[in-house]
Design a protein around this motif. Structure first.
Motif, PDB file in Angstrom:
ATOM      1  N   LEU A 379      15.934 -19.460   7.040  1.00 36.16           N
ATOM      2  CA  LEU A 379      15.053 -19.110   5.924  1.00 36.16           C
ATOM      3  C   LEU A 379      13.832 -20.019   5.877  1.00 36.16           C
ATOM      4  CD1 LEU A 379      17.549 -18.298   3.050  1.00 36.16           C
ATOM      5  CD2 LEU A 379      16.058 -16.744   4.266  1.00 36.16           C
ATOM      6  N   PHE A 386       5.724 -17.597   7.594  1.00 38.37           N
ATOM      7  CA  PHE A 386       5.120 -16.627   6.679  1.00 38.37           C
ATOM      8  C   PHE A 386       3.822 -17.177   6.090  1.00 38.37           C
ATOM      9  CE2 PHE A 386       4.849 -15.172   2.195  1.00 38.37           C
ATOM     10  CZ  PHE A 386       4.545 -13.854   2.440  1.00 38.37           C
ATOM     11  N   LEU A 402       5.764 -11.013   8.859  1.00 40.19           N
ATOM     12  CA  LEU A 402       5.710 -10.586   7.453  1.00 40.19           C
ATOM     13  C   LEU A 402       4.406 -10.990   6.785  1.00 40.19           C
ATOM     14  CD1 LEU A 402       9.203 -11.142   5.850  1.00 40.19           C
ATOM     15  CD2 LEU A 402       7.909  -9.042   5.994  1.00 40.19           C
ATOM     16  N   GLN A 406       1.234  -9.605   3.470  1.00 38.87           N
ATOM     17  CA  GLN A 406       0.925 -10.413   2.297  1.00 38.87           C
ATOM     18  C   GLN A 406      -0.226  -9.823   1.471  1.00 38.87           C
ATOM     19  OE1 GLN A 406       0.438 -14.474   3.351  1.00 38.87           O
ATOM     20  NE2 GLN A 406       0.903 -15.222   1.318  1.00 38.87           N
ATOM     21  N   ILE A 408      -1.691  -7.140  -0.473  1.00 41.40           N
ATOM     22  CA  ILE A 408      -0.965  -6.072  -1.149  1.00 41.40           C
ATOM     23  C   ILE A 408      -1.550  -4.694  -0.831  1.00 41.40           C
ATOM     24  CG2 ILE A 408      -2.263  -6.266  -3.325  1.00 41.40           C
ATOM     25  CD1 ILE A 408       1.497  -5.715  -2.999  1.00 41.40           C
ATOM     26  N   LEU A 411      -0.199  -3.671   2.513  1.00 42.38           N
ATOM     27  CA  LEU A 411       1.226  -3.356   2.388  1.00 42.38           C
ATOM     28  C   LEU A 411       1.435  -1.990   1.742  1.00 42.38           C
ATOM     29  CD1 LEU A 411       4.205  -4.151   2.447  1.00 42.38           C
ATOM     30  CD2 LEU A 411       3.866  -5.282   0.261  1.00 42.38           C
ATOM     31  N   LEU A 418       7.112  -4.341   6.477  1.00 42.31           N
ATOM     32  CA  LEU A 418       8.182  -5.125   5.847  1.00 42.31           C
ATOM     33  C   LEU A 418       9.457  -5.188   6.687  1.00 42.31           C
ATOM     34  CD1 LEU A 418       8.027  -4.041   2.096  1.00 42.31           C
ATOM     35  CD2 LEU A 418       7.491  -6.262   3.042  1.00 42.31           C
TER      36      LEU A 418
ATOM     37  N   PRO B 144      15.501 -13.465   1.768  1.00 37.99           N
ATOM     38  CA  PRO B 144      14.485 -14.506   1.645  1.00 37.99           C
ATOM     39  C   PRO B 144      13.644 -14.259   0.387  1.00 37.99           C
ATOM     40  CG  PRO B 144      14.403 -13.474   3.808  1.00 37.99           C
ATOM     41  CD  PRO B 144      15.329 -12.655   2.982  1.00 37.99           C
ATOM     42  N   PHE B 146      10.562 -14.799  -0.353  1.00 38.07           N
ATOM     43  CA  PHE B 146       9.245 -14.175  -0.211  1.00 38.07           C
ATOM     44  C   PHE B 146       9.379 -12.713   0.172  1.00 38.07           C
ATOM     45  CE2 PHE B 146       9.183 -14.268   4.427  1.00 38.07           C
ATOM     46  CZ  PHE B 146      10.083 -15.278   4.696  1.00 38.07           C
ATOM     47  N   PHE B 147      10.476 -12.384   0.872  1.00 42.31           N
ATOM     48  CA  PHE B 147      10.688 -10.992   1.249  1.00 42.31           C
ATOM     49  C   PHE B 147      11.022 -10.155   0.012  1.00 42.31           C
ATOM     50  CE2 PHE B 147      13.654  -7.705   3.060  1.00 42.31           C
ATOM     51  CZ  PHE B 147      12.638  -6.901   3.522  1.00 42.31           C
ATOM     52  N   LEU B 150       7.866  -9.563  -1.765  1.00 37.21           N
ATOM     53  CA  LEU B 150       7.047  -8.503  -1.176  1.00 37.21           C
ATOM     54  C   LEU B 150       7.624  -7.128  -1.509  1.00 37.21           C
ATOM     55  CD1 LEU B 150       6.239  -9.982   2.346  1.00 37.21           C
ATOM     56  CD2 LEU B 150       4.688  -9.694   0.431  1.00 37.21           C
ATOM     57  N   LEU B 151       8.951  -7.018  -1.454  1.00 32.42           N
ATOM     58  CA  LEU B 151       9.587  -5.732  -1.775  1.00 32.42           C
ATOM     59  C   LEU B 151       9.257  -5.317  -3.206  1.00 32.42           C
ATOM     60  CD1 LEU B 151      13.189  -5.911  -0.255  1.00 32.42           C
ATOM     61  CD2 LEU B 151      11.325  -4.428   0.428  1.00 32.42           C
ATOM     62  N   LEU B 153       6.751  -6.345  -5.038  1.00 32.82           N
ATOM     63  CA  LEU B 153       5.320  -6.043  -5.136  1.00 32.82           C
ATOM     64  C   LEU B 153       5.038  -4.624  -4.663  1.00 32.82           C
ATOM     65  CD1 LEU B 153       3.419  -9.239  -3.987  1.00 32.82           C
ATOM     66  CD2 LEU B 153       3.461  -8.175  -6.223  1.00 32.82           C
ATOM     67  N   TYR B 154       5.651  -4.280  -3.524  1.00 30.99           N
ATOM     68  CA  TYR B 154       5.443  -2.942  -2.971  1.00 30.99           C
ATOM     69  C   TYR B 154       5.921  -1.892  -3.971  1.00 30.99           C
ATOM     70  CZ  TYR B 154       5.791   1.090   0.076  1.00 30.99           C
ATOM     71  OH  TYR B 154       5.641   2.334   0.616  1.00 30.99           O
ATOM     72  N   VAL B 157       3.469  -1.698  -6.891  1.00 35.20           N
ATOM     73  CA  VAL B 157       2.191  -1.078  -6.533  1.00 35.20           C
ATOM     74  C   VAL B 157       2.347   0.429  -6.375  1.00 35.20           C
ATOM     75  CG1 VAL B 157       0.521  -0.872  -4.666  1.00 35.20           C
ATOM     76  CG2 VAL B 157       1.166  -3.095  -5.501  1.00 35.20           C
ATOM     77  N   ARG B 158       3.464   0.842  -5.781  1.00 39.69           N
ATOM     78  CA  ARG B 158       3.647   2.268  -5.548  1.00 39.69           C
ATOM     79  C   ARG B 158       3.974   3.029  -6.820  1.00 39.69           C
ATOM     80  NH1 ARG B 158       3.042   3.997  -0.128  1.00 39.69           N
ATOM     81  NH2 ARG B 158       3.243   6.045  -1.043  1.00 39.69           N
ATOM     82  N   ILE B 166       0.273  -7.705 -10.302  1.00 42.58           N
ATOM     83  CA  ILE B 166       0.809  -8.002  -8.977  1.00 42.58           C
ATOM     84  C   ILE B 166       0.484  -9.405  -8.507  1.00 42.58           C
ATOM     85  CG2 ILE B 166       0.941  -5.643  -8.143  1.00 42.58           C
ATOM     86  CD1 ILE B 166      -1.810  -6.289  -6.792  1.00 42.58           C
ATOM     87  N   GLU B 267       5.612 -18.771  -5.491  1.00 40.13           N
ATOM     88  CA  GLU B 267       4.268 -18.938  -6.034  1.00 40.13           C
ATOM     89  C   GLU B 267       3.217 -18.406  -5.065  1.00 40.13           C
ATOM     90  OE1 GLU B 267       3.862 -23.078  -6.779  1.00 40.13           O
ATOM     91  OE2 GLU B 267       5.230 -23.053  -8.484  1.00 40.13           O
ATOM     92  N   ILE B 268       3.409 -18.691  -3.772  1.00 40.54           N
ATOM     93  CA  ILE B 268       2.409 -18.273  -2.791  1.00 40.54           C
ATOM     94  C   ILE B 268       2.363 -16.751  -2.711  1.00 40.54           C
ATOM     95  CG2 ILE B 268       1.843 -18.305  -0.334  1.00 40.54           C
ATOM     96  CD1 ILE B 268       3.098 -21.222  -0.419  1.00 40.54           C
ATOM     97  N   VAL B 269       3.543 -16.102  -2.697  1.00 43.51           N
ATOM     98  CA  VAL B 269       3.571 -14.642  -2.600  1.00 43.51           C
ATOM     99  C   VAL B 269       2.866 -14.005  -3.800  1.00 43.51           C
ATOM    100  CG1 VAL B 269       5.060 -12.612  -2.628  1.00 43.51           C
ATOM    101  CG2 VAL B 269       5.643 -14.551  -1.211  1.00 43.51           C
TER     102      VAL B 269
END
Lengths: 449, 323
Positions: A379, A386, A402, A406, A408, A411, A418, B144, B146-147, B150-151, B153-154, B157-158, B166, B267-269
């Motif tokens: 991880l 990442f 990944l 990032q 958006i 993505l 993803l 993870p 960050f993963f 991202l999920l 966020l996706y 957004v959708r 976001i 935080e970064i994501v």
């Protein structure tokens, strides 16, 4: 991390007596643990998944349709190809094939319908969202919009392109059949042997592709990224980094932790005090902050292999503190036992006593601790890559692949970016399950037997 | 207790010095420095570069720089940010607060959900429900941070789910809002990061709670309570739970460490303006003093977290006395 010493399915109490007998016949504790591990169902599946993953990434060149750094710039953000198993004209089952993809448009269709308001009797026009469709050809697009409108039964309709997308070209493109045990376009070297053998690939098209070679069909199973690189192939090659870096890091960090903790516990007194303070300093950092600082120090122009090694080393450097502390505690009690006294009486050197006599006694704990912490190393590497501090482009790793997701807006339209994340997830999950099983297997209190 | 606290406090000082020393030398291992990056710009003359270097003290040997820095720290002066030309203290204050807000809600989120679920799993152990919860626990541990971010966020957004933002911590019209609207605005921005950050610790915590609870429920005093004819409710919540929860307090201390580390990626994501994002920007720019302050503050938060856990443990467990 998960704790709890309870076992899993063990309701076959009637078998228990027999099993205990069996176990007493085997003498080695390692063998015993192995037997118990095999009985841990989830761990068993985790182990199988891991075996498959490692096997595939090691043999990546045979499975990957493309090399990880092959660019097909014309095919940027290509979606995962659709593998057709039915013939378009007849609808009957056929050998799997794909079409070439070309850039078309996604059209949005709106329908309009006159409706009588039941309350006032007035006639109103209502707008209906009839969805979207992807089409290459403008005239075909009109026909399809017409069809959709007719199906919805509206009086009037409107359609307009909303974005550029990749569309299967069923009109002009030939069909490319999937072939197995075939030859790839390029040669690769595996273990020093040059070959172009592929487990699967694309065969000869049914007729000559009208598009130029750079535009011809590609087997992008998981789509492609911004530069038109095959995600599937990059996942296979990137898995080498992601799956092996955890192993490397755990080896090094375990070695440091054991030696440091062993010596600290063995000597005791002020040496112990000083060494433990040093370990505490390393444990006082939030691991990821220290990782960021350490990896940012590496020069960017470093060779990929050196960088891989340095990152492994850095991960190990961050993770050894906890283990050292526990080992030290164990050594403090072990060194008092008769066999270490005996070794000293025989004139063995300090290092020899620690390495040969004391540390082997901590091995059970170390094996368990190591398996449990592999996932966290995986991880950490993924996280570092990442944010762009770990493995650098163009070399793939699941983490740095990944980072393309990032932004958006990117993505939103290209969700297949993803996919590498699922592989991190599955790998870590399998390791966690296996680690859980190994811990239970070595734990004499657990009722796995 | 007081002597114990004093002893712990004295113990912390060499630790912090060690942390600062390692941080400083690690950050100075990097080839070049902040000024070297400026030198890429042909408009800046070498003389100006040398001047800036002298101004930041970058022309001196590392150990001189370190002791200079350490001397400043004693007066709570963390130096200047090279990039922003403002004192690090002004920069870092809000960032620490933001990270603490995020971590606080993540801890709250995970504990509120994990404890009841863990108890539930222990009561119904090996049942279908327990297996489902176990599965989700492994899911939460293995995904993870960050993963998952991202999920989500996706997904947002959708679907435009709940109109959740976001990224960031405040909307652009934040300044025009009243106090309560501001709270709501920040709250909305916090939803996703809190879920992401909370999930990992939630899963681990739930497993812990389940294990501890199962241990407690197999103890003699629970059997005694049951044989006295007490109701299940009383046995579980008055006898078993109170004993099972103590070890979790120790874990609380560790979870702070895990949260801080994980918080950086989360935080970064979500481009959340916390300590983690600041740290990443600083190490990328080789903004030495900011990165130093980030590492140091991270370590301080970690040490304080562990200390709080120890104190809490003494408060709830009458068997523990630090004398």
């Amino acid at each position: 991390m998960t704790q709890g010493t309870e076992g899993y399915e063990h309701r076959e109490l009637e078998d228990k007596g027999k099993v205990m007998e069996e176990e007493q016949m085997m003498r080695s504790p390692l063998k015993l643990a192995w037997v118990r591990l095999k009985r841990h169902r989830m761990a068993y599946y985790g182990g199988i998944v891991l075996a498959i993953m490692y096997f595939s990434v090691i043999l990546a060149p045979f499975y990957a349709p493309h090399a990880p750094t092959d660019l097909y710039r014309q095919k940027s953000y290509h979606p995962p190809v659709k593998i057709n198993i039915r013939c378009d004209e007849t609808g009957s089952l056929t050998w799997p094939y794909i079409y070439n993809y070309q850039r078309g448009n996604r059209f949005m269709v709106y329908g309009y319908k006159d409706e009588v308001d039941p309350m006032t009797g007035e006639i109103r026009e209502v707008e209906l969202d009839l969805g979207t469709f992807d089409e290459l050809d403008r005239t075909r697009a009109f026909e399809r919009a017409e069809e959709i409108a007719a199906e919805a039964g509206v009086d009037d309709f409107q359609y307009f392109p909303v974005m550029r997308v990749w569309v299967e070209d069923k009109e002009k493109s030939p069909r490319y059949p999937l072939t197995f045990f075939t030859r790839g376009e390029k040669e690769y070297t595996f273990l020093g042997i040059k070959s172009d053998f592929k487990i699967f690939g694309l065969g000869e098209p049914t007729f000559e592709d009208p598009y130029i070679a750079a535009d011809s069909a590609r087997l992008f199973l998981f789509g492609s990224d911004q530069f038109g690189r095959c995600t599937f192939s990059r996942i296979l090659y990137g898995g080498r980094v992601s799956l092996f870096i955890g192993f490397g890091a755990i080896m090094i960090s375990t070695a440091i932790g054991m030696l440091f903790g062993g010596l600290s516990g063995f000597y005791g007194g002020w040496v112990d005090n000083l060494m433990m303070r040093i370990a505490e300093v390393f444990m006082a950092f939030p691991a990821f902050y220290l990782l960021m600082a350490l990896t940012a120090v590496l020069p960017l122009e470093m060779a990929p292999a050196t960088r891989f090694f340095m990152i492994t080393l850095i991960l190990a450097l961050v993770g050894w503190g906890g283990l050292a502390r526990v080992i030290r505690g164990m050594v403090l009690s072990i060194r008092q036992q008769d066999f270490s006294e005996a070794a000293r009486a025989l004139g063995a050197s300090d290092l020899r006593i620690v390495v040969k006599h004391i540390l082997p006694n901590t091995l059970t704990y170390v094996i368990v601790a190591a398996t449990i912490s592999i996932p966290s190393f995986i991880l950490m590497e993924a996280g570092l890559s990442f944010i762009g501090l770990g493995i650098q482009e163009p070399q793939p790793s699941w983490g740095n692949m990944l980072s393309a997701a990032q932004q958006i807006r990117v993505l939103e339209q290209h969700p297949w970016l993803l996919i590498p994340g699922f592989f991190i997830f599955v790998g870590v999950l399998a390791f966690s399950l296996l680690g859980d099983g190994i811990r239970d297997a070595f734990d004499p209190r657990s009722n796995l037997s | 207790m007081r002597t114990y606290l004093l002893r712990r406090f004295i113990h912390v000082i060499p630790l912090i010095i060690g942390v600062s020393m390692i941080s400083f030398f690690v950050l100075n291992l990097a080839p070049g420095d902040y000024v070297a990056q400026m030198a890429m710009n042909p408009d800046i003359s070498p003389r100006l570069l040398a001047q800036i270097r002298a101004e930041f003290g970058l022309d001196q040997p590392v150990w001189v720089q370190y002791f200079h820095w350490l001397g400043n720290i004693l007066t709570l002066n963390f130096g200047q940010s090279f990039a922003f030309r403002i004192p690090v203290t002004t920069l870092i204050g809000t960032r620490i607060l933001n990270t603490l807000i995020l971590s606080f809600f993540a801890i709250l989120f995970s504990w509120i959900i994990a404890i009841p679920l863990g108890i539930h799993a222990a009561i119904f152990r090996y049942s279908f429900r327990d297996n489902i919860l176990t599965f989700f626990a492994f899911f939460g541990i293995s995904i993870p941070n960050f993963f998952l971010g991202l999920l989500l966020l996706y997904f947002v957004v959708r679907t435009g789910f709940l109109g959740l933002p976001i990224g960031g911590m405040t909307s652009w019209y934040y300044d025009e809002l009243g106090f309560f609207q501001r709270m709501a605005d920040v709250g909305k921005h916090l939803v996703l990061p809190v879920i992401v950050l909370g999930t990992a610790s939630l899963a681990g915590l739930m497993r812990q709670m389940r294990g501890q609870m199962m241990d407690a429920m197999s103890q003699d005093y629970v059997r005694t309570a049951r044989s006295k004819g007490l109701s299940d409710r009383v046995v579980i919540y008055k006898h078993a739970l109170r004993n099972a929860i103590n070890p979790l307090i120790t874990i609380f201390g560790f979870s702070i460490s895990g949260l801080l580390g994980g918080a950086a990626l989360t935080e970064i994501v979500f481009s959340y303006p916390g300590l983690g994002t600041m740290m990443l920007e600083a190490v990328r720019r080789q903004d030495l003093h900011v990165a130093m302050a980030g590492l140091l503050m991270g370590a301080v938060l970690l040490i304080v977290g562990n200390l709080i856990a120890d104190i809490l443990l003494a408060v709830v467990d009458p068997r523990i006395r630090y004398d």
